[in-house]
Scaffold this motif. Structure first.
Motif, PDB file in Angstrom:
ATOM      1  N   ARG A 102       0.829  -1.212   0.000  1.00 39.94           N
ATOM      2  CA  ARG A 102       0.000   0.000   0.000  1.00 39.94           C
ATOM      3  C   ARG A 102       0.863   1.261   0.000  1.00 39.94           C
ATOM      4  NH1 ARG A 102      -4.736  -1.958   4.274  1.00 39.94           N
ATOM      5  NH2 ARG A 102      -6.059  -2.981   2.698  1.00 39.94           N
ATOM      6  N   VAL A 103       1.911   1.247   0.809  1.00 42.43           N
ATOM      7  CA  VAL A 103       2.803   2.422   0.861  1.00 42.43           C
ATOM      8  C   VAL A 103       3.444   2.653  -0.503  1.00 42.43           C
ATOM      9  CG1 VAL A 103       4.942   3.314   1.849  1.00 42.43           C
ATOM     10  CG2 VAL A 103       3.249   2.242   3.336  1.00 42.43           C
ATOM     11  N   TRP A 104       3.870   1.572  -1.148  1.00 40.43           N
ATOM     12  CA  TRP A 104       4.516   1.735  -2.448  1.00 40.43           C
ATOM     13  C   TRP A 104       3.524   2.225  -3.509  1.00 40.43           C
ATOM     14  CZ3 TRP A 104       9.313   2.274  -3.864  1.00 40.43           C
ATOM     15  CH2 TRP A 104       9.629   2.228  -5.229  1.00 40.43           C
ATOM     16  N   LEU A 105       2.322   1.694  -3.479  1.00 41.83           N
ATOM     17  CA  LEU A 105       1.306   2.149  -4.435  1.00 41.83           C
ATOM     18  C   LEU A 105       0.972   3.624  -4.229  1.00 41.83           C
ATOM     19  CD1 LEU A 105      -1.130  -0.918  -4.443  1.00 41.83           C
ATOM     20  CD2 LEU A 105       0.293  -0.125  -6.350  1.00 41.83           C
ATOM     21  N   GLU A 106       1.099   4.096  -3.000  1.00 42.30           N
ATOM     22  CA  GLU A 106       0.787   5.490  -2.693  1.00 42.30           C
ATOM     23  C   GLU A 106       1.941   6.421  -3.048  1.00 42.30           C
ATOM     24  OE1 GLU A 106      -1.672   8.567  -1.354  1.00 42.30           O
ATOM     25  OE2 GLU A 106      -2.187   6.449  -1.498  1.00 42.30           O
ATOM     26  N   PRO A 146      -1.253  10.121   4.820  1.00 47.39           N
ATOM     27  CA  PRO A 146      -2.274   9.053   4.921  1.00 47.39           C
ATOM     28  C   PRO A 146      -2.114   8.066   3.769  1.00 47.39           C
ATOM     29  CG  PRO A 146      -3.253  11.046   4.027  1.00 47.39           C
ATOM     30  CD  PRO A 146      -1.843  11.410   4.393  1.00 47.39           C
ATOM     31  N   ILE A 147      -2.355   6.795   4.051  1.00 47.71           N
ATOM     32  CA  ILE A 147      -2.211   5.749   3.042  1.00 47.71           C
ATOM     33  C   ILE A 147      -3.590   5.200   2.683  1.00 47.71           C
ATOM     34  CG2 ILE A 147      -1.206   3.504   2.509  1.00 47.71           C
ATOM     35  CD1 ILE A 147       0.787   5.813   2.725  1.00 47.71           C
ATOM     36  N   ASP A 148      -3.915   5.238   1.397  1.00 49.06           N
ATOM     37  CA  ASP A 148      -5.205   4.726   0.923  1.00 49.06           C
ATOM     38  C   ASP A 148      -5.206   3.198   0.933  1.00 49.06           C
ATOM     39  OD1 ASP A 148      -6.098   7.297   0.525  1.00 49.06           O
ATOM     40  OD2 ASP A 148      -5.451   7.358  -1.579  1.00 49.06           O
ATOM     41  N   GLN A 149      -6.437   2.638   0.838  1.00 52.80           N
ATOM     42  CA  GLN A 149      -6.581   1.182   0.851  1.00 52.80           C
ATOM     43  C   GLN A 149      -6.030   0.539  -0.422  1.00 52.80           C
ATOM     44  OE1 GLN A 149      -7.759  -0.657   3.532  1.00 52.80           O
ATOM     45  NE2 GLN A 149      -7.564   1.333   4.522  1.00 52.80           N
ATOM     46  N   SER A 150      -6.157   1.238  -1.550  1.00 49.68           N
ATOM     47  CA  SER A 150      -5.679   0.753  -2.848  1.00 49.68           C
ATOM     48  C   SER A 150      -6.463  -0.459  -3.336  1.00 49.68           C
ATOM     49  CB  SER A 150      -4.184   0.415  -2.794  1.00 49.68           C
ATOM     50  OG  SER A 150      -3.436   1.545  -2.385  1.00 49.68           O
TER      51      SER A 150
END
Length: 227
Positions: free
Chosen positions: A114-118, A207-211
């Motif tokens: 999730r962190v990487w996708l964000e 903030p980190i989205d759910q993705s």
């Protein structure tokens, strides 16, 4: 003399006949008047009855119409409620299926993805490297003037430099603290402790989205965790 008496009796009889005819005429007229009044009263009563009956019919029609409208509204409400229930059940089922899809992976693996996708420069990478850096480690190991990380951090990086890197610490509430440090340090050394202290003091809470779960699973498959 006899003739006069005869005439007198004749006149009296005629007068009585006239009075009798007049009396009959008055009675006939009264009868007609009474009949007319009775007919008028009957018609009036009939009109009143018809009006009351018409009003009653209208009230009944209105009552029936209102009842039908209420039934229609109730049916529509029940139908809407039923559709909402089905939609909610469908959403819950879909969410449950998604949760089951991620249940095979650890919370740490899901967090990395999730962190990487964000924040990753390139989302789709062949390999996503994960390094755990303990508190007290120098931000720049090649510079003796470097300040140290005040907490445990995680560094994510693609297999190529162009993919970028993300160095962060988790807060456990859906946000992370991002450290603005490069994967490889360039520039003149020593940079001075003040330079590195500025980096630590200026971390950003993100903030980190759910993705998308499918993307998360694909990234998890490409994880390479360094211990």
């Amino acid at each position: 003399m006899k003739k006069r008496k005869t005439i007198f009796y004749y006149n009296v009889a005629l007068l009585l006949l006239i009075l009798l005819l007049v009396g009959c005429s008055d009675k006939t007229q009264e009868a007609k008047t009474d009949s007319s009044e009775n007919a008028s009263a009957s018609q009036s009563e009939k009109k009143t009855d018809d009006t009351e009956e018409s009003n009653l019919d209208k009230k009944e029609d209105k009552s029936v119409s209102t009842t039908e409208s209420e039934k229609t509204a109730t049916n529509d409400s029940n139908q809407t409620s039923s559709e909402e229930t089905r939609n909610e059940e469908s959403n819950n089922t879909a969410k449950s299926e998604e949760d089951n899809a991620l249940s095979r992976y650890s919370s740490e693996e899901i967090e990395y993805a999730r962190v990487w996708l964000e924040l990753g420069v390139i989302e789709d990478v062949d390999e996503l490297n994960v390094r755990h850096i303990p508190a007290g480690t120098l931000l720049n190991p090649e510079d003796e003037t470097s300040a140290s990380y005040p907490e445990d951090v995680i560094q994510l990086a693609g297999s190529r430099l162009v993919a970028g890197s993300v160095t962060y610490s988790g807060n456990g509430d859906g946000t992370i603290n991002v450290y603005n440090v490069p994967l490889r340090w360039d520039g003149k050394n020593p940079a001075g402790e003040k330079f590195y202290t500025g980096i630590i003091e200026n971390t950003k809470q993100v903030p980190i989205d759910q993705s998308d779960d499918e993307k998360i699973i694909e990234l998890i498959k490409s994880l390479n965790v360094h211990h």
